[in-house]
Design a protein around this motif. Structure first.
Motif, short mmCIF file in Angstrom:
data_model
loop_
_atom_site.label_atom_id
_atom_site.label_comp_id
_atom_site.label_asym_id
_atom_site.label_seq_id
_atom_site.Cartn_x
_atom_site.Cartn_y
_atom_site.Cartn_z
N SER A 178 12.94 -5.44 7.66
CA SER A 178 14.09 -4.94 7.98
C SER A 178 14.43 -3.45 7.39
N SER A 179 14.06 -3.66 6.57
CA SER A 179 14.32 -2.49 5.45
C SER A 179 13.42 -1.16 5.47
N GLY A 180 12.22 -1.75 5.91
CA GLY A 180 10.96 -0.41 6.18
C GLY A 180 10.77 -0.42 4.99
N LEU A 181 10.40 -1.10 4.40
CA LEU A 181 9.59 -1.46 3.14
C LEU A 181 8.64 -2.57 3.44
N CYS A 182 7.81 -2.68 2.09
CA CYS A 182 6.77 -4.18 2.26
C CYS A 182 7.11 -4.72 0.91
N PRO A 183 8.08 -5.77 1.39
CA PRO A 183 8.32 -6.62 0.00
C PRO A 183 7.30 -7.60 -0.26
N VAL A 184 7.14 -8.38 -1.27
CA VAL A 184 5.25 -8.99 -1.91
C VAL A 184 6.50 -10.92 -0.91
N SER A 185 5.08 -10.97 -0.36
CA SER A 185 5.64 -12.37 0.19
C SER A 185 5.27 -13.80 -0.82
N TYR A 186 5.98 -14.76 -1.45
CA TYR A 186 5.53 -15.25 -2.39
C TYR A 186 5.26 -16.88 -1.62
N GLU A 227 14.22 0.15 -2.01
CA GLU A 227 15.03 0.46 -0.70
C GLU A 227 15.00 1.83 -1.20
N ALA A 228 15.03 2.61 -3.08
CA ALA A 228 15.75 3.74 -3.12
C ALA A 228 14.27 4.97 -3.05
N ASP A 229 13.04 3.97 -2.69
CA ASP A 229 11.75 4.66 -2.88
C ASP A 229 11.20 5.25 -1.06
N ARG A 230 12.10 4.22 -0.32
CA ARG A 230 11.77 4.51 1.06
C ARG A 230 11.62 5.76 1.62
N PRO A 257 2.46 -2.25 -3.68
CA PRO A 257 3.11 -3.05 -5.20
C PRO A 257 4.28 -2.91 -5.14
N PRO A 258 4.84 -4.59 -6.15
CA PRO A 258 5.97 -4.92 -5.83
C PRO A 258 7.01 -3.68 -6.62
N LEU A 259 6.59 -3.03 -7.54
CA LEU A 259 7.07 -2.54 -8.06
C LEU A 259 8.12 -0.97 -7.19
N PHE A 260 6.91 -0.60 -6.37
CA PHE A 260 7.60 0.33 -5.52
C PHE A 260 7.92 -0.35 -4.37
N ALA A 261 8.71 -1.41 -3.62
CA ALA A 261 8.97 -1.95 -2.86
C ALA A 261 11.42 -2.06 -2.66
#
Length: 995
Positions: free
Chosen positions: A610-618, A594-597, A588-592
């Motif tokens: 690259s950050s190891g997280l999952c950004p939302v693709s627009y 770096e602080a929540d990695r 979910p976007p609000l969880f993406a």
């Protein structure tokens, strides 16, 4: 002549009728009406005092013997005014009570002198001031005098040693100074002497009080006493109640106390007594209550102290007592309560404890006791509370406890108990708190738990319980917390648990529970959910996103699959963890962030960047050109907005300077300290860019002066009458009050007023600048976590010393009337200073101008209950408000919060501590190693917020109690033997059980 005679007769008849009408009320009734004339009666309680009556004997509060008035009882009628001297002219008045009214002013000798027949005088709980009148001691028949709960000041006069027939003298909770005089020992007929809670000068107990052979009650609590207790008090053979608590008495308990053959209650708590309890205490056959808590007594309890046949409760806790619990405690036939917690007692309990005694409460927590819990502990079937936390008890739980249907609280945390619990124990009908944490209990949770209809807290962490959680727990409609972490529970989570509407905390981490997470949940009050380190499978239910108050969620270390539901973005989580599962798909976007990695590690199926997280693709939704178009529109709009703001700011600054700088020659400056700046420099700096705060009375500016100093300038502005009417208080009143108050005060914990400037309706107050702002803003913001306990302790002590200065060292005393966390400012070192004296009042002024108290001053949540209802204000109102500030510092919560429902912070803390324990109100941001000191300060806060003003300690006493809770001395030893580098305590005062 006949005609003339007839006319004369008619005149005589008319005159006699007129005389009879005017004289229908006797002389004593007239005196009572005179007394009524001088009093205000807002509730019309004296409406039946009627001049048309022949006698006043049936009037409210009036009693007669024959046709003469002998008693007037006007207690608690809401009467206002000075002492009605006309009552003393009633020739046979023997009883007079005006208690619990608003009798004010002072008592004069001339008003009291005619009360020759008076035997009983009760003026308690009023607002009388001045010195104690000598005329009281000259009343020949006076046997009972109660002046408690007033504002009498000065020393006890020498005449008070000359009462001819006095039997009861009560001066509790006044403002008396000096010491307790030895001449009171001359009152040989005295049976009750109550002098508690006065700010007497430090002094010793006069040995002469031991000469009061008829004395039955001696109350000297909170009298500033020091030194040793005189052995002469042991001669008071008729004494039933001895209270020397809350002083600074030292030395040992006199051995002569063993001669107090009639004593029922001895209270010696909150002193600095030492040494053993005298062995002769076992001879006190009438002793009902013995409280020697909050001392530093050493040595074991004498073996025969509990042998008295009428002993009902023994409060000898918090004294660091050592040795074994005496076997004599088991021989008492009337022991109801035994509180021996937080000592150094060791050994095992007497095996027949409870067999003869109707025990209702047994608290032996925080000792080094061992052995088994006696099987007879509930033999009489009335035990309500069994508190044995933090000891070394072993063995199994006695089977008899499963039949102890009166139990309401059982706390056996951190012992060495083992074995299975008796099946019936789980279903005790009145039990609401069951705490078994940190033992080695085994077996299953019995289905009979369904019979425990009142269970609210089940805390069984860190044991060896096994088997499945019974579905019968759905019957526990009051269940708030179920903590069973670190056990061996298995099976699936019963679907029926989803129906527990009162559930606030569910912690089952580190078990063997499997199956899917429950759906259809009704946990609207759930704030913490920890199901980590189990074997849950399936997906995360989307309805978890509807848990409105959930702030902690840990589902890590399971076998969960599927995507993280986007509905979880609705939660206001302070901490969450989904790591080490089999989750997949986008975040979910609000969880993406770096602080929540770290909350998502160990889920290989989650999409990666690259950050190891999952950004939302627009990119899938918008074309590349459309995105650039949106960006262009946004940049253009932002540029126009910035230009508009800059133009408006320039115009406003120009307008402000023009208006403030007008006719500077007419500004007047009054300085209270040597200044290195002029009023013009202040005026030139009052730009909107410098605004650091605002309130109902104006704005506050930060001004950097040419000499390098920084000032805070409060601007009180009212350009029209209408403007003035829109604020809480007229500008001139607030300005004059603050200038008059702060201009003459010099104290390190009171904010310094450098000077004031005025011009027409514009008033400026120039203070020293406090770089860390107000306590309220800091505590209740995101920065609140940076205030650790030592820092909070320093702040509360600084503020207490400032208020104590206002109440006790200013002449006359000053009442702040708006004590709150926002009016406590913090300097660069987080030193606290009391500020904002706009509604402060000098006590002397309030006595002369009662109309000034025509409205409630203060802030919601801080106002003392009696002030809100009666508008009666004195120092105790400030003490209540300061108590609320203490509770804020301990809990981290504001005085009013939706979480409390219809309660305020005071009521929420009181009820929560009573029902669940102290740990449920302490700010979770505070390190647990400070728990003892925090608990003591919390107790001081609750004492300050007592609903009865008479029970609140003076600010001088509050400072003393806080100083004794010293958080900066020796390192506290942890259980593993290591020392904390940041937790310090100095044998803090104990205020009661941590239960």
């Amino acid at each position: 002549m006949a005609v003339l005679g007839g006319a004369t007769a008619v005149v005589v008849v008319v005159w006699l009728q007129f005389f009879c009408f005017c004289s229908s009320l006797n002389h004593e009734g007239g005196l009572l009406l005179d007394a009524k004339t001088g009093l205000e009666d807002p509730s019309n309680e004296l409406s039946n005092w009627d001049a048309g009556d022949a006698t006043p004997c049936h009037w409210t509060g009036v009693a007669c013997s024959g046709d003469t008035v002998t008693a007037v009882d006007l207690a608690n009628l809401g009467l206002v005014g000075p002492f009605p001297a006309a009552l003393c002219r009633l020739p046979n008045l023997a009883f007079l009570s005006l208690s619990y009214n608003y009798i004010n002013s002072s008592l004069s000798d001339s008003a009291l002198a005619p009360c020759a027949a008076l035997a009983h005088l009760d003026l308690s709980q009023n607002v009388l001031v001045g010195r104690l009148p000598d005329a009281l001691a000259a009343l020949p028949s006076l046997a009972y005098l109660d002046l408690s709960g007033n504002n009498f000041s000065g020393e006890i006069p020498l005449s008070f040693g000359l009462f001819p027939r006095i039997r009861a003298l009560s001066l509790v909770a006044n403002l008396l100074t000096g010491g307790i005089p030895a001449f009171l020992g001359n009152l040989t007929a005295l049976r009750q002497l109550n002098l508690s809670y006065n700010p007497f000068s430090a002094g010793r107990i006069p040995p002469a009080l031991g000469d009061l052979a008829s004395l039955e009650v001696l109350w000297l609590a909170g009298c500033g006493l020091e030194g040793e207790i005189p052995p002469s008090l042991g001669r008071l053979s008729n004494l039933t109640d001895l209270d020397l608590s809350s002083n600074a008495l030292s030395g040992g308990i006199p051995a002569t106390f063993a001669n107090l053959s009639s004593v029922v209650q001895i209270e010696l708590y909150h002193n600095s007594l030492s040494g053993p309890i005298p062995l002769g205490f076992g001879n006190l056959r009438s002793l009902v209550r013995f409280d020697a808590s909050m001392n530093r007594l050493d040595g074991p309890l004498p073996d025969d102290i509990f042998d008295g046949p009428r002993l009902e409760s023994a409060h000898v806790y918090s004294n660091r007592l050592t040795g074994r619990i005496p076997s004599g405690i088991a021989r008492s036939t009337s022991l109801v309560e035994a509180r021996l917690f937080d000592n150094r007692l060791n050994g095992s309990l007497p095996p027949d404890l409870g067999e003869r005694s109707p025990l209702m409460l047994l608290d032996l927590s925080d000792n080094s006791l061992s052995g088994e819990i006696p099987a007879s502990i509930c033999h009489r079937g009335v035990l309500e509370q069994l508190l044995l936390m933090d000891n070394m008890f072993s063995g199994s739980l006695p089977d008899g406890l499963s039949r102890c249907r009166t139990l309401t609280r059982v706390r056996l945390r951190n012992n060495r108990l083992s074995g299975e619990l008796p099946a019936g124990f789980w279903g005790l009908p009145h039990l609401w708190l069951l705490e078994l944490r940190g033992n080695s209990f085994s077996g299953r949770i019995s289905p009979l738990i369904a019979q425990g209809a009142n269970l609210s807290n089940i805390l069984i962490d860190d044991n060896q319980f096994a088997g499945s959680i019974p579905s019968e727990m759905v019957s526990l409609s009051k269940l708030y917390e179920f903590s069973a972490a670190n056990n061996m529970l298995s099976g699936s989570l019963p679907a029926s648990l989803a129906d527990l509407r009162e559930l606030g905390k569910l912690d089952l981490h580190h078990n063997l529970i499997s199956g899917e997470l429950p759906r259809g949940i009704q946990w609207s009050k759930l704030s913490e959910l920890n199901l980590a380190d189990n074997a849950f499978t399936g997906g995360i239910p989307p309805e978890f996103g509807e848990l409105a108050v959930l702030n902690y969620l840990d589902l890590s270390g399971n076998l969960l699959t599927g995507e993280i539901p986007i509905q979880l973005q609705n939660l206001k989580l302070n901490e969450f963890n989904f790591s080490n599962n089999h989750l997949s798909g986008p975040l979910p976007p609000l969880f993406a962030l770096e602080a929540d990695r770290n909350s998502f590690l160990g889920n290989p199926g989650l999409c990666k960047a690259s950050s190891g997280l999952c950004p939302v693709s627009y990119g899938r939704r918008y074309s590349h050109s459309f995105i650039w178009l949106l960006r262009g529109i946004f940049i253009s709009a932002s540029l126009i907005f910035v230009i508009g703001i800059a133009w408006f700011s320039w115009r406003y600054h120009k307008y402000t300077k023009e208006n403030l700088a007008f006719d500077k020659s007419k500004w007047s400056l009054t300085s209270f300290h040597k200044l290195g700046f002029s009023e013009y420099e202040i005026l030139n700096c009052l730009d909107e860019d410098n605004v650091i705060g605002s309130g109902g009375s104006g704005k506050v500016y930060k001004v950097i002066l040419s000499n390098g100093e920084i000032a805070a300038v409060k601007k009180l502005w009212g350009s029209s009458k209408k403007d003035l009417e829109n604020v809480n208080q007229p500008i001139d009143d607030g300005f004059e009050a603050e200038v008059a108050t702060l201009g003459k005060i010099r104290h390190k914990n009171i904010v310094k007023l450098w000077c004031c400037c005025s011009h027409r309706d514009c008033k400026l107050l120039v203070y020293e600048y406090m770089p860390n702002g107000s306590l309220g803003d800091l505590l209740h913001s995101s920065k609140g976590g940076m205030l650790d306990w030592p820092m909070r302790y320093k702040i509360v002590l600084d503020a207490a010393e400032g208020l104590a200065y206002l109440h006790h060292d200013c002449m006359p005393p000053i009442v702040h009337r708006d004590v709150k966390s926002n009016n406590i400012l913090l300097d660069g070192e987080y030193g606290a200073k009391v500020a904002d004296f706009g509604v402060a009042k000098v006590m002397e002024m309030m006595e002369k101008e009662p109309k000034s108290m025509s409205r409630v001053a203060g802030s919601c949540g801080y106002i003392a209950p009696e002030y809100a209802y009666t508008l009666r204000v004195n120092e105790t109102s400030d003490i209540y408000s300061f108590g609320v500030v203490i509770l804020e510092l301990v809990t981290g919560k504001p005085p009013i919060d939706p979480e409390f429902g219809e309660k305020d912070l005071v009521k929420w803390v009181s009820s929560t501590v009573s029902q669940k324990g102290i740990e449920y109100v302490i700010d979770p941001n505070l390190d647990s190693c400070h728990r003892e000191g925090i608990s003591k300060v919390l107790s001081i806060g609750l004492l300050c917020t007592s609903s009865l003003p008479i029970n609140r300690p003076s600010m001088r006493k509050v400072v003393k109690m806080l100083q004794e809770v010293n958080a900066k001395n020796k390192p506290k030893i942890r259980k593993n033997g290591s020392k904390s580098s940041h937790c310090y305590l100095k044998d803090p005062i104990e205020f009661g059980s941590n239960a």
